[in-house]
Design an enzyme around this catalytic site. Structure first.
Site, PDB file in Angstrom:
ATOM      1  N   ARG B 257      -4.935  13.495  -2.553  1.00  0.00           N
ATOM      2  CA  ARG B 257      -3.872  12.582  -2.127  1.00  0.00           C
ATOM      3  C   ARG B 257      -2.677  12.778  -3.054  1.00  0.00           C
ATOM      4  O   ARG B 257      -2.658  12.250  -4.159  1.00  0.00           O
ATOM      5  CB  ARG B 257      -4.388  11.134  -2.212  1.00  0.00           C
ATOM      6  N   HIS B 261      -1.126   5.658  -2.679  1.00  0.00           N
ATOM      7  CA  HIS B 261      -2.124   5.253  -1.676  1.00  0.00           C
ATOM      8  C   HIS B 261      -1.433   4.829  -0.380  1.00  0.00           C
ATOM      9  O   HIS B 261      -1.769   5.285   0.705  1.00  0.00           O
ATOM     10  CB  HIS B 261      -2.975   4.111  -2.231  1.00  0.00           C
ATOM     11  N   TYR B 270      -2.063   4.339 -12.467  1.00  0.00           N
ATOM     12  CA  TYR B 270      -3.449   4.722 -12.766  1.00  0.00           C
ATOM     13  C   TYR B 270      -3.702   6.225 -12.823  1.00  0.00           C
ATOM     14  O   TYR B 270      -4.817   6.657 -13.057  1.00  0.00           O
ATOM     15  CB  TYR B 270      -4.413   4.066 -11.768  1.00  0.00           C
TER      16      TYR B 270
HETATM   17  C1  LIG Z   1     -13.492  -2.853   3.677  1.00  0.00           C
HETATM   18  C2  LIG Z   1     -12.205  -2.649   2.991  1.00  0.00           C
HETATM   19  N1  LIG Z   1     -12.093  -2.923   1.689  1.00  0.00           N
HETATM   20  C3  LIG Z   1     -10.915  -2.728   1.051  1.00  0.00           C
HETATM   21  C4  LIG Z   1      -9.836  -2.282   1.733  1.00  0.00           C
HETATM   22  C5  LIG Z   1      -8.518  -2.039   1.013  1.00  0.00           C
HETATM   23  N2  LIG Z   1      -8.331  -0.608   0.953  1.00  0.00           N
HETATM   24  C6  LIG Z   1      -7.577   0.028   1.869  1.00  0.00           C
HETATM   25  S1  LIG Z   1      -7.690   1.659   1.717  1.00  0.00           S
HETATM   26  C7  LIG Z   1      -8.707   1.553   0.382  1.00  0.00           C
HETATM   27  C8  LIG Z   1      -9.209   2.787  -0.274  1.00  0.00           C
HETATM   28  C9  LIG Z   1      -9.839   3.680   0.718  1.00  0.00           C
HETATM   29  O1  LIG Z   1     -10.235   4.849   0.078  1.00  0.00           O
HETATM   30  P1  LIG Z   1     -10.770   6.067   0.900  1.00  0.00           P
HETATM   31  O2  LIG Z   1     -11.887   5.630   1.782  1.00  0.00           O
HETATM   32  O3  LIG Z   1     -11.033   7.145  -0.053  1.00  0.00           O
HETATM   33  O4  LIG Z   1      -9.566   6.447   1.868  1.00  0.00           O
HETATM   34  P2  LIG Z   1      -8.089   6.905   1.424  1.00  0.00           P
HETATM   35  O5  LIG Z   1      -7.273   5.665   1.323  1.00  0.00           O
HETATM   36  O6  LIG Z   1      -8.181   7.627   0.143  1.00  0.00           O
HETATM   37  O7  LIG Z   1      -7.623   7.751   2.548  1.00  0.00           O
HETATM   38  C10 LIG Z   1      -8.966   0.228   0.086  1.00  0.00           C
HETATM   39  C11 LIG Z   1      -9.808  -0.217  -1.021  1.00  0.00           C
HETATM   40  C12 LIG Z   1      -9.985  -2.035   3.105  1.00  0.00           C
HETATM   41  N3  LIG Z   1      -8.945  -1.623   3.861  1.00  0.00           N
HETATM   42  N4  LIG Z   1     -11.165  -2.224   3.716  1.00  0.00           N
END
Ligand SMILES: Cc1ncc(C[n+]2csc(CCOP(=O)(O)OP(=O)(O)O)c2C)c(N)n1
Ligand SMILES: [Mg+2]
Lengths: 326, 356
Positions: B257, B261, B270
């Site tokens: 990434r 985010h 971070y």
């Molecule tokens: C169940 C849930 N918990 C927390 C969040 C908040 N949140 C949104 S994206 C994210 C991280 C997701 O990481 P990853 O699965 O690696 O996907 P990326 O964002 O890196 O594409 C979080 C914690 C959420 N959307 N859904």
């Protein structure tokens, strides 16, 4: 002078609780280095270290269950659920375990834990980030439910929640995180977890609200004052256990009750408030109870969210209705 | 006495490294430069869309947006491996796949701009909308795949989620279902190495995410997620197996990434430049461009023309998006149930009473 926003007050309450009691831990997604997506845990990792401020894998059911285990071992975990819509994954652990471990073991194992979560809309957040789920949790026996609405009350209530021997769901309206600053000294006392707050006294109608609806209710009361309608405004703050006496005493004076909630109408917590008054305060009522609520629809995405969230104008209209009744 | 009762290994596939030089023979589709040009276009178009979306957010005309900068090969590669009548079950960072499959830029902007109509895209009608509750879409993919099986079809499902999502119970449960019933589904993990501020190593002590498949009894493999050829190849192979009754696969696409985010995040809190900058040398666009150029299949003029074309497309999408008349409040009631209950009709009347 220590002026704080609501989110800073939440942060300060956790810092104070951690400083006073080594059993207090903070766990959740991004609570460490990042300091929480809303910055509620900012600085805690630096001050208390990674043994006490713990970034978890991305798993809400796991976070809630983890807190149960920690609590059963004498820790006092404060678990952050990152956004309101993701608390449902934790529901199984809250209903089946956190809220009933004491009962199941007749007091042998207990759950002195706090689950903090943001609540409500109005900040142009993505899908599933703006719901108001308090009523679902208030329905769970054995769980306390608290909703913050000002920096000072957030501080005192969270401090009390962390010290409480039972599980507490502590909801923080995102819309109010940075809405106002208020004097919140580091040594402010904890506040009782079973007492509503009368924020404004009045004689014509009682407005009962919590969380993000409290400022709206106050604004409605302000507007109505210019029309010579005097509103009493109560911040319920602790939905469960519910401070029935404060509500009944107020309604006995005013004779009118308007309950305001951001959540959908049906089976919302406002229904509980109305029912209690119907049971024990019916004879004081001079007009039917009004509820001003979100609609029984899915919380809309950001373009229409302001049309969903009850406004001071809608609250004032409900009060005028009640006034017109008698 | 102890004996070995199970062994496993996880293989990593790469066809085109960062230097743009193929490692060995390329898969059949990749021997046609036109196919590779199409993949390259898909990625450039995705990047152009991301840039526009971020710009719109920065100027208050879009909600929070999750850019896919640096991860274009995952989305484009998986989409290129699919048939139009397959079903895609996305997370929220696969704009490139949605665009490839025919969701329009205007529709995506509507969604990210806070308008539900963006999830009612004109095509592909059976694809699921963007999924925000992390990982919760994975069981849907198992359900869609079971439906295809029950219908006796040779269609299949591709489900995408991130490295963080692999920690969710929903994902483990979906893998279990897909395994026990040999469902026609491919789970693509976009391992961009971060879940907001939480690095991949803090999600699981396992060496790879692909090996989560092993416990579910299905094959798992890793691919270089910055190599669009490898992503397409691996997903196509898994889809072929799925269609012929061979069951599910996990494909872990290892990428990075490069951006925040979302627009609501500031990754400098971070992770520092020293962590990020080496990954710019690995990103998916230059390596394919280099290879295409070496084949004589891509020129500076073509590059300029493509960039101009993408700019024009995103500008047009922006204009169409901004010109879309807003939904009225009635819309939030009208889609709650198939038939509006009388009680809700009363609420609708109250809510919309003040509408012109
Ligand atoms: C169940 C849930 N918990 C927390 C969040 C908040 N949140 C949104 S994206 C994210 C991280 C997701 O990481 P990853 O699965 O690696 O996907 P990326 O964002 O890196 O594409 C979080 C914690 C959420 N959307 N859904
Ligand atoms: Mg990730």
């Amino acid at each position: 002078m220590t002026e704080r926003t609501l989110v800073q007050a939440v942060n300060a309450a956790m810092a104070r609780a951690m400083a006073e009691d080594p059993a207090v831990l903070v766990v959740g997604e991004d609570v460490g280095t990042d300091g929480g997506v809303f910055r509620a845990t900012e600085g805690l990792l630096g001050r208390f270290g990674p043994q006490r401020v713990i970034d978890t894998p991305l798993a809400e059911a796991g976070i809630a269950g983890l807190a149960v285990g920690l609590a059963a071992q004498g820790f006092r975990p404060v678990a952050e659920i990152q956004f309101t819509g993701f608390i449902y994954a934790a529901l199984d652990q809250v209903v089946n375990h956190a809220a009933r471990l004491r009962t199941r073991t007749r007091g042998r194992l207990t759950c002195p834990l706090v689950i903090r979560a943001p609540t409500g809309g109005g900040v142009r957040a993505p899908e599933h980030h703006s719901e108001s789920p308090e009523a679902m949790f208030a329905h769970i026996p054995g769980l306390r439910v608290v909703v913050a609405s000002s920096p000072a009350r957030a501080f005192g209530l969270l401090l009390a929640a962390i010290r409480d021997p039972d599980p507490v769901l502590f909801l923080e309206p995102t819309r109010l995180y940075r809405a106002v600053r208020e004097e919140v000294p580091d040594d402010a006392p904890p506040l009782p977890l079973d007492r509503a707050f009368v924020l404004r006294e009045g004689t014509d109608a009682t407005l009962v609200a919590w969380g993000g609806m409290v400022p709206e209710a106050l604004a409605a009361a302000e507007a109505l004052e210019k029309e010579d309608v005097s509103c009493e405004v109560i911040d319920l703050a602790t939905l469960k256990p519910l401070d029935e006496e404060t509500i009944l005493a107020s309604v006995a004076r005013t004779g009118r009750l308007v309950v305001v909630q951001e959540a959908p109408l049906t089976a919302g917590f406002g229904a509980e408030v109305a029912a209690r008054v119907a049971e024990r305060g019916l004879m004081s009522l001079r007009a039917p109870v009004r509820r001003v609520t979100g609609w029984d629809t899915v919380m809309p995405l950001l373009r229409l969210e302001q049309r969903y969230i009850p406004s001071a104008a809608r609250i004032a209209a409900a009060v005028r209705d009640a006034m017109a009744f008698a | 006495m102890e004996t070995v009762v199970a062994r496993f290994e996880i293989r990593h596939r790469r066809h085109l490294g960062p230097d743009g030089v193929p490692a060995g023979d390329l898969p059949a589709f990749a021997r046609d430069p036109a196919e590779l040009v199409a993949l390259y276009r898909g990625m450039v178009r995705t990047r152009a869309f991301d840039q526009k979306a971020v710009a719109l957010q920065r100027t208050g005309r879009l909600g929070t947006y999750a850019s896919s900068l640096g991860q274009e090969a995952v989305a484009v590669g998986l989409a290129a491996a699919m048939r139009p009548d397959d079903v895609f079950v996305p997370a929220f960072r696969e704009h490139g796949a949605q665009l490839w499959r025919g969701v329009t830029m205007r529709e995506l902007l509507l969604y990210w701009g806070g308008d539900e109509r963006g999830s009612n895209f004109a095509g592909p009608r059976q694809d699921f909308p963007v999924n925000v509750p992390v990982g919760s879409q994975a069981p849907h993919a198992a359900g869609v795949a079971l439906a295809m099986r029950l219908h006796g079809e040779d269609r299949a499902v591709v489900c995408a989620f991130g490295d963080g999502a692999t920690s969710k119970g929903d994902v483990a449960e979906a893998l279990v279902f897909a395994g026990v019933w040999s469902l026609p589904v491919v789970f693509v993990v976009n391992n961009n190495q971060w879940a907001i501020s939480v690095p991949r190593r803090a999600q699981t002590a396992a060496e790879t995410l692909a090996q989560k498949a092993i416990a579910a009894g299905i094959p798992g493999m890793q691919v270089d997620g910055n190599d669009v050829i490898a992503v397409r190849d691996a997903v196509a192979e898994a889809l072929a197996r799925a269609r012929s009754g061979g069951g599910a696969t996990v494909v872990e696409a290892v990428t990075y990434r490069l951006g925040d985010h979302t627009t609501a995040d500031d990754a400098r809190r971070y992770r520092d430049d020293a962590e990020v900058s080496p990954h710019w040398r690995e990103e998916p666009l230059p390596r394919l461009r280099t290879y295409l150029t070496s084949l004589g299949a891509w020129t500076k003029a073509q590059e300029d023309a493509l960039l101009a074309q993408c700019r024009a497309e995103v500008d047009q999408a922006e204009a169409d998006y901004l010109a879309t008349p807003p939904q009225d409040l009635a819309s939030i009631f009208d889609h709650t149930f198939a038939v509006l209950p009388a009680e809700l009709a009363r609420q609708k009347a109250e809510a919309t009473g003040d509408e012109p």
